[in-house]
Design a protein around this motif. Structure first.
Motif, PDB file in Angstrom:
ATOM      1  N   LYS A 204      16.500 -12.463 -25.852  1.00 19.90           N
ATOM      2  CA  LYS A 204      16.652 -13.663 -26.086  1.00 19.90           C
ATOM      3  C   LYS A 204      16.726 -13.847 -27.578  1.00 19.90           C
ATOM      4  O   LYS A 204      18.058 -14.438 -27.850  1.00 19.90           O
ATOM      5  CB  LYS A 204      15.141 -14.226 -25.735  1.00 19.90           C
ATOM      6  CG  LYS A 204      14.900 -14.245 -24.330  1.00 19.90           C
ATOM      7  CD  LYS A 204      13.379 -14.878 -24.226  1.00 19.90           C
ATOM      8  CE  LYS A 204      12.817 -14.802 -22.852  1.00 19.90           C
ATOM      9  NZ  LYS A 204      11.585 -15.576 -22.814  1.00 19.90           N
ATOM     10  N   TYR A 205      16.070 -13.134 -28.218  1.00 20.78           N
ATOM     11  CA  TYR A 205      16.215 -13.525 -29.836  1.00 20.78           C
ATOM     12  C   TYR A 205      17.567 -12.701 -30.338  1.00 20.78           C
ATOM     13  O   TYR A 205      18.215 -13.322 -31.150  1.00 20.78           O
ATOM     14  CB  TYR A 205      15.210 -12.825 -30.530  1.00 20.78           C
ATOM     15  CG  TYR A 205      13.674 -13.020 -29.981  1.00 20.78           C
ATOM     16  CD1 TYR A 205      13.382 -14.415 -29.933  1.00 20.78           C
ATOM     17  CD2 TYR A 205      12.721 -12.162 -29.663  1.00 20.78           C
ATOM     18  CE1 TYR A 205      12.031 -14.761 -29.316  1.00 20.78           C
ATOM     19  CE2 TYR A 205      11.552 -12.424 -29.237  1.00 20.78           C
ATOM     20  CZ  TYR A 205      11.222 -13.886 -28.821  1.00 20.78           C
ATOM     21  OH  TYR A 205      10.020 -14.246 -28.501  1.00 20.78           O
ATOM     22  N   ASN A 266       8.896 -19.767 -25.876  1.00 19.32           N
ATOM     23  CA  ASN A 266      10.124 -18.984 -26.045  1.00 19.32           C
ATOM     24  C   ASN A 266      10.977 -18.985 -24.745  1.00 19.32           C
ATOM     25  O   ASN A 266      12.001 -18.183 -24.611  1.00 19.32           O
ATOM     26  CB  ASN A 266       9.848 -17.623 -26.634  1.00 19.32           C
ATOM     27  CG  ASN A 266       9.244 -16.640 -25.512  1.00 19.32           C
ATOM     28  OD1 ASN A 266       8.870 -17.110 -24.650  1.00 19.32           O
ATOM     29  ND2 ASN A 266       9.327 -15.412 -25.749  1.00 19.32           N
ATOM     30  N   VAL A 278      14.971 -16.749 -36.259  1.00 16.47           N
ATOM     31  CA  VAL A 278      15.337 -15.686 -35.387  1.00 16.47           C
ATOM     32  C   VAL A 278      15.527 -14.417 -36.120  1.00 16.47           C
ATOM     33  O   VAL A 278      15.350 -13.329 -35.491  1.00 16.47           O
ATOM     34  CB  VAL A 278      16.827 -16.103 -34.484  1.00 16.47           C
ATOM     35  CG1 VAL A 278      17.041 -15.291 -33.412  1.00 16.47           C
ATOM     36  CG2 VAL A 278      16.514 -17.607 -34.025  1.00 16.47           C
ATOM     37  N   ILE A 281      12.225 -12.774 -36.486  1.00 14.07           N
ATOM     38  CA  ILE A 281      11.446 -12.105 -35.293  1.00 14.07           C
ATOM     39  C   ILE A 281      12.096 -10.773 -34.796  1.00 14.07           C
ATOM     40  O   ILE A 281      11.805 -10.079 -34.177  1.00 14.07           O
ATOM     41  CB  ILE A 281      11.381 -13.244 -33.959  1.00 14.07           C
ATOM     42  CG1 ILE A 281      10.442 -12.634 -33.118  1.00 14.07           C
ATOM     43  CG2 ILE A 281      12.745 -13.581 -33.535  1.00 14.07           C
ATOM     44  CD1 ILE A 281       9.959 -13.798 -32.104  1.00 14.07           C
ATOM     45  N   VAL A 282      13.526 -10.948 -35.042  1.00 14.55           N
ATOM     46  CA  VAL A 282      14.323  -9.714 -34.664  1.00 14.55           C
ATOM     47  C   VAL A 282      13.889  -8.615 -35.462  1.00 14.55           C
ATOM     48  O   VAL A 282      13.661  -7.341 -34.967  1.00 14.55           O
ATOM     49  CB  VAL A 282      16.012  -9.954 -34.660  1.00 14.55           C
ATOM     50  CG1 VAL A 282      16.480  -8.582 -34.685  1.00 14.55           C
ATOM     51  CG2 VAL A 282      16.445 -10.831 -33.831  1.00 14.55           C
ATOM     52  N   TRP A 317       6.340 -15.161 -31.926  1.00 16.25           N
ATOM     53  CA  TRP A 317       7.397 -16.115 -31.922  1.00 16.25           C
ATOM     54  C   TRP A 317       6.537 -17.224 -32.939  1.00 16.25           C
ATOM     55  O   TRP A 317       7.074 -17.757 -33.945  1.00 16.25           O
ATOM     56  CB  TRP A 317       7.821 -16.624 -30.662  1.00 16.25           C
ATOM     57  CG  TRP A 317       8.574 -17.776 -30.588  1.00 16.25           C
ATOM     58  CD1 TRP A 317       8.477 -19.046 -30.004  1.00 16.25           C
ATOM     59  CD2 TRP A 317      10.126 -17.850 -31.386  1.00 16.25           C
ATOM     60  NE1 TRP A 317       9.725 -19.528 -30.332  1.00 16.25           N
ATOM     61  CE2 TRP A 317      10.578 -19.140 -30.877  1.00 16.25           C
ATOM     62  CE3 TRP A 317      10.959 -16.921 -32.272  1.00 16.25           C
ATOM     63  CZ2 TRP A 317      11.662 -19.720 -31.371  1.00 16.25           C
ATOM     64  CZ3 TRP A 317      12.017 -17.521 -32.812  1.00 16.25           C
ATOM     65  CH2 TRP A 317      12.540 -18.863 -32.341  1.00 16.25           C
TER      66      TRP A 317
END
Length: 402
Positions: A204-205, A266, A278, A281-282, A317
Motif C-alpha cells: 500500500k505504502y 490505512n 509515506v 513509513i516506507v 501509520w
C-alpha cells in the motif's frame, strides 16, 4: 419748337426698343443655360450618391474580409502555439522521466535520502488519478466473491477518469522490484516479509509513494467519486495526503484492540507521489523488517493483530503521522498536535498538508438504523463504506485453489 421735341423722342425710342429686346433675349439665353446645367446636376446627383454609397459598401466589405483573414490567421497562430506547448510539455515529461531514471543515489546516502531523491514530492502537483487495490483475483474471475466484485466495479464506475488496478501478489512483487530497483534495502525488506498479509500492507505504502493516487482495501465500497472528497473551501494544491480516523476509543480497554487510543486508518488513503509521511513509513517498515530478520524475529506473533498493527498496519501509520505533525520543519505546524485534536471529529481538519476526515467518512453506514438529524447532516461526508471483513486475513491463497 414743339415739332422739334417730338422728333427727338421718336429717335430715342427707336434706339431703346432694340436694346431692350436684345437684353431680354440674352437674359432668356442665360436663364435657359443655367436651368439646363442645374437639371443636369440634379439628374446626375443620384448616380453620384449611389456610386459613393457603393464605394463605401465595397470598402466595408474589404475591411470585413481583412478582419476575417486576420482572425483566421490569429486562430491558426494560437492553435500552432497550443500544439507547440503540448509538444513541449510531452518532451519535458519524457526528459524528466529520463533524468529521473538516470538518478542514482550516492552510496553513502541514507535510506530516507535515497527515497527523497528518487521520489520527489511537490504539493502543487495534482493528485494522480489512480485507484490501487490488492486481491488474488480480478473482477472477471469467477472465483471473485460477488460482494467484493460489486464493490470493486463500483470504484471504476464512480471514477471513470481514473486508472483502476487490482494487483495480485506476483504483480505487486514485480512493481516493487521495478520502482525500487535503485533502493535495494526496500526490495530486500519486501521480499523478507514472512506473510502475504504483511506484504499487502507494505505494498500500500510502496505504490502510493512511487505513483500516488488512492489505495482502497477490497472490502470498501465507494459512495461518492474521489474528487468529492476535497472540500470546496480547500484548494487541492494545499493537500498532499488524505486520511480518516479509524478508531476513536472511549472505553478504558481500548488497548486490547488498538495500539493507540485514536488511530488513523490505512484501508483508504489518497496521497501525492513522494509525500513525506509515506516516505517515512516506507523507511520505518524497511528498517523494522531488516532488524527483525537480523534478530531472528521475522515469524514471531504473526497471528496477533496488535503485532501486525505495530509492524505494517494502522498503529505504525498513526505514529508516523503524529511525528510528521509535530515536526514543524516538514509540516509547517508550529503547535503541539495530539490525539485530542481529532477526538470526536465531525468535520474535515487540515493540519499542514494532511486532510483528516471524521471516522464516518471512510467507514460510513450503508443504511442508517434510524433517522438521525445529525447523521443526515453529515451524509455529505459519507464517502466509503468499510465492511471490515479483515480481507487481508481471509485473502485466498491462489496456489491452494489451482
Amino acid at each position: 419748337m414743339a415739332k422739334s421735341r417730338g422728333a427727338s423722342w421718336k429717335r430715342y425710342a427707336f434706339v431703346l426698343i432694340p436694346l431692350l429686346a436684345g437684353s431680354y433675349f440674352i437674359w432668356r439665353l442665360l436663364s435657359s443655360a443655367r436651368s439646363t446645367d442645374l437639371q443636369a446636376i440634379l439628374q446626375n446627383l443620384p448616380k453620384e450618391i449611389t456610386q459613393s454609397i457603393d464605394s463605401a459598401a465595397s470598402s466595408q466589405k474589404k475591411d470585413e474580409a481583412l478582419i476575417e483573414m486576420f482572425e483566421k490567421f490569429s486562430r491558426e497562430v494560437l492553435q500552432k502555439q497550443d500544439e507547440q506547448m503540448r509538444n513541449f510539455e510531452r518532451e519535458r515529461k519524457a526528459l524528466e522521466k529520463k533524468i529521473q531514471d538516470l538518478k542514482q543515489p550516492s552510496a553513502h546516502a541514507t535510506l530516507r535520502e535515497k527515497l527523497a531523491l528518487i521520489f520527489q514530492y511537490g504539493t502543487t502537483r495534482k493528485f494522480p488519478a489512480f485507484i490501487w487495490q490488492t486481491w488474488p483475483y480480478s473482477d472477471m474471475d469467477e472465483r471473485m466473491d460477488k460482494t467484493l466484485q460489486t464493490y470493486e466495479r463500483n470504484w471504476g464506475e464512480k471514477n471513470p477518469g481514473f486508472v483502476h488496478e487490482i494487483i495480485n501478489d506476483d504483480t505487486a512483487s514485480a512493481l516493487v522490484h521495478y520502482y525500487y530497483s535503485s533502493i535495494p534495502e526496500v526490495i530486500e525488506a519486501y521480499d523478507a516479509l514472512p506473510s502475504a498479509n504483511l506484504k499487502a500492507d507494505f505494498f500500500k505504502y510502496l505504490v502510493l509513494f512511487a505513483r500516488g493516487g488512492v489505495y482502497a482495501d477490497i472490502d470498501t465500497n465507494p459512495l461518492q467519486p474521489v474528487p468529492n472528497w476535497i472540500p470546496e473551501n480547500v484548494s487541492p494544491k494545499e493537500i498532499g495526503l488524505i486520511i480518516g480516523v479509524e478508531s476513536d476509543a472511549n472505553s478504558p480497554d481500548w488497548r486490547s484492540n488498538y495500539v493507540r487510543r485514536l488511530q488513523f486508518g490505512n484501508w483508504i488513503m489518497l496521497a501525492k507521489r513522494g509525500h513525506p509521511v509515506v516516505r517515512e513509513i516506507v523507511a520505518k517498515v524497511t528498517e523494522t523488517t531488516l532488524q527483525r530478520r537480523a534478530d531472528g524475529e521475522l515469524r514471531s506473533n504473526l497471528r496477533n493483530d496488535l503485532n501486525i498493527m505495530k509492524w505494517t498496519g494502522s498503529g505504525i501509520w498513526t505514529d508516523v503521522i503524529f511525528t510528521y505533525f509535530n515536526d514543524y520543519v516538514q509540516s509547517g505546524v508550529f503547535e503541539k498536535i495530539t490525539w485530542k485534536d481529532f477526538h470526536l471529529l465531525k468535520v474535515p481538519k487540515l493540519v499542514g498538508d494532511v486532510l483528516v476526515f471524521p471516522q464516518v467518512s471512510f467507514s460510513a453506514p450503508e443504511k442508517p438504523e434510524k433517522e438521525d438529524k445529525e447523521e443526515e447532516t453529515n451524509k455529505a461526508l459519507h464517502f466509503v463504506t468499510h465492511k471490515n471483513l479483515k480481507s487481508w486475513k481471509t485473502a485466498p491463497k491462489v496456489a491452494d485453489d489451482s
